[in-house]
Design a protein around this motif. Structure first.
Motif, PDB file in Angstrom:
ATOM      1  N   THR A  64      12.817 -27.950 -26.864  1.00  0.00           N
ATOM      2  CA  THR A  64      12.179 -28.653 -27.978  1.00  0.00           C
ATOM      3  C   THR A  64      11.031 -29.527 -27.499  1.00  0.00           C
ATOM      4  N   ASN A  65      11.147 -30.040 -26.289  1.00  0.00           N
ATOM      5  CA  ASN A  65      10.109 -30.914 -25.751  1.00  0.00           C
ATOM      6  C   ASN A  65       9.043 -30.148 -24.975  1.00  0.00           C
ATOM      7  N   SER A  66       9.063 -28.824 -25.071  1.00  0.00           N
ATOM      8  CA  SER A  66       8.079 -28.016 -24.355  1.00  0.00           C
ATOM      9  C   SER A  66       7.062 -27.432 -25.320  1.00  0.00           C
ATOM     10  N   VAL A  67       5.977 -26.910 -24.783  1.00  0.00           N
ATOM     11  CA  VAL A  67       4.935 -26.319 -25.628  1.00  0.00           C
ATOM     12  C   VAL A  67       5.296 -24.894 -26.028  1.00  0.00           C
ATOM     13  N   LYS A  68       6.441 -24.390 -25.564  1.00  0.00           N
ATOM     14  CA  LYS A  68       6.911 -23.074 -26.002  1.00  0.00           C
ATOM     15  C   LYS A  68       7.674 -23.171 -27.314  1.00  0.00           C
ATOM     16  N   GLY A  69       8.145 -24.355 -27.643  1.00  0.00           N
ATOM     17  CA  GLY A  69       8.860 -24.553 -28.897  1.00  0.00           C
ATOM     18  C   GLY A  69      10.356 -24.395 -28.764  1.00  0.00           C
ATOM     19  N   CYS A  70      11.075 -24.934 -29.742  1.00  0.00           N
ATOM     20  CA  CYS A  70      12.535 -24.955 -29.667  1.00  0.00           C
ATOM     21  C   CYS A  70      13.146 -23.562 -29.719  1.00  0.00           C
ATOM     22  N   TYR A  71      12.441 -22.582 -30.288  1.00  0.00           N
ATOM     23  CA  TYR A  71      13.033 -21.246 -30.369  1.00  0.00           C
ATOM     24  C   TYR A  71      13.139 -20.586 -29.002  1.00  0.00           C
TER      25      TYR A  71
END
Length: 486
Positions: A64-71
């Motif tokens: 969730t805290n990454s730029v890839k997103g929570c999915y």
């Protein structure tokens, strides 16, 4: 009892990431030493539950805290365990349901085998009589009474109001000749349009006040429910109090004849003399005014942002769409606003909207809580487990959609398999604003493509951190060029 759904968790994570991370670290160390790693040997659903309470919460926080997103959290586990998998987050076991058959089972059994739970802070923020929080016996009545203003007949007026507002604001940003952020632009215009339709509010200062308070309420929806000054919960509850005072004053002024507008609020007040089961009381009206504003803004604005990105990346689709939209402009008197009939004639634009919603998945999955032990496609779901209908997995399934990662509106020339296209959910909890979202996107695409071309000024595909709805971190900044100037 209010329970924490996976959707709720993601909002909580966004607001309290650092605090949660530190707290979970301490708890996990203690529990790991006491209990060690545990596994659920009874369930045939693959996956790792990790240590008690904590499970794989760290991995969710990281995604969730990454730029890839929570999915990305879901995507990785599906690679490891297969399409069906279970996990444990914040003490709750979640099963991700990746099939149309599973989606059908859950959606068609809403309120009987499955329900949706909410944490205390959410109920406090939007109100105990909000459609999001009321028990089953009240849900059907409130939803029925709220539905009429969202009928296509009522939306015909909204179309022209929104079209007029959009034309003015697009002209303004184009004349300034500067890059502007599509997401921010859409967030503002959808908010203003919702307030206009619901309560006929046009005063800039009042809109600013309501938007500021609505943002505070939204931030408080997943927060620690303790009234400590400066906290999100405290600010949100104070903002809610101000909003209720504002709404109450509007209701009073209309009842005594000081104000009259043909809008959602007026349609509710005109039912004052009706039997109790055919009207909403004042608390129900005000709680749901707040709910409709908050729920109707973020997802639609995000979807409109994604449509700009996808059209920029697929010029052949953009050209086909523009050709259709210009033909509509030429068939109307100069400067005429759009009508509902115009929108109904936008066959290709409708497919662009569908494909945008399929690919963007602004609602990644639909969380439900099992009310009893049940079986879905041979997989055992225990009472109290969270069964998440994975719309993203279904929309990206190559067995359902050929080349699913390719933006191709023409795929909707063919009828889709039931429950294979679920951006608005399905069943008794289908998104109330489904028609409004569609017409808003159609009007936006019409004015953007028939009047302008654009360049995207930041191509970074990174996603916004700590967001439960997939949104570009850049917000998709663009610069407009008037078509006839080229």
């Amino acid at each position: 009892m209010l329970t924490l759904s996976m959707e709720d968790i993601l909002l909580l994570v966004r607001n309290y990431y650092d605090i949660l991370l530190a707290s979970i670290l301490v708890i996990s160390i203690i529990l790991y030493k006491v209990s060690g790693r545990t596994k659920d040997a009874k369930s045939c659903i693959p996956g790792s539950l990790g240590i008690p309470f904590v499970g794989e919460t760290f991995a969710l926080l990281s995604a969730t805290n990454s730029v890839k997103g929570c999915y990305d959290f879901v995507r990785l586990r599906r690679e490891w365990h297969g399409k069906w998998f279970k996990t444990r987050v914040f003490g709750k076991i979640h099963v991700f349901v990746p099939t149309v058959e599973g989606a059908k089972t859950i959606f068609t059994n809403d309120f009987t085998l499955f329900n949706k739970g909410y944490v205390k802070s959410m109920a406090d923020a939007v109100g105990r009589k909000s459609l999001l929080c009321v028990p089953q016996e009240s849900h059907k009545r409130i939803r029925r009474l709220l539905s009429d203003p969202f009928s296509m007949k009522s939306l015909s007026k909204f179309v022209q109001r929104f079209d007029n507002l959009l034309c003015e604001r697009l002209k303004k940003v184009q004349k300034e000749g500067k890059s502007f952020i599509v997401l921010d632009f859409n967030m503002k215009i959808t908010f203003d349009a919702m307030c206009d339709m619901l309560m006929s509010i046009k005063d800039a200062l009042l809109l600013e006040q309501i938007e500021r308070d609505c943002t505070a309420v939204s931030d408080a929806m997943l927060s620690f429910p303790v009234m400590i000054p400066t906290t999100r919960y405290y600010k949100g509850i104070k903002a809610r109090t101000r909003l209720m005072e504002t709404f109450s004053a509007m209701i009073t002024n209309r009842r005594i004849g000081k104000e009259y507008h043909e809008d959602f609020l007026q349609s509710m007040l005109e039912k004052d003399s009706c039997p109790v089961n055919q009207k909403l009381d004042d608390e129900e009206i005000m709680d749901n005014l707040l709910t409709l504003i908050i729920a109707g803004q973020t997802t639609t604005a995000a979807a409109m942002m994604w449509s700009v990105k996808f059209l920029h990346e697929h010029e052949e689709v953009q050209d086909t769409l523009r050709e259709e939209q210009i033909s509509i402009v030429r068939s109307k008197p100069n400067g005429a606003l759009l009508t509902l009939d115009d929108l109904n004639s936008m066959s290709y634009a409708s497919k662009v909207v569908k494909e945008t919603l399929r690919m963007s998945n602004v609602l990644l999955w639909f969380p439900r809580v099992a009310l009893d032990d049940c079986n879905i496609e041979g997989f055992e779901i225990k009472k109290g487990w969270h069964a998440n209908i994975d719309a993203t997995c279904i929309h990206y399934d190559p067995a359902l959609y050929k080349d699913p990662m390719q933006f191709n509106p023409s795929r909707f020339d063919e009828m889709q398999k039931p429950y294979s296209y679920i951006p608005f959910g399905s069943g008794p909890r289908t998104c109330l604003g489904i028609n409004m979202a569609k017409v808003t996107m159609l009007v936006f695409l019409h004015r953007l493509t028939s009047g302008y071309k654009w360049t995207v000024d930041d191509l970074d595909p990174s996603l916004e951190r700590k967001a439960h709805i997939p949104r570009l971190r850049s917000g998709c900044p663009i610069t407009l060029t008037v078509l006839q100037d080229e």
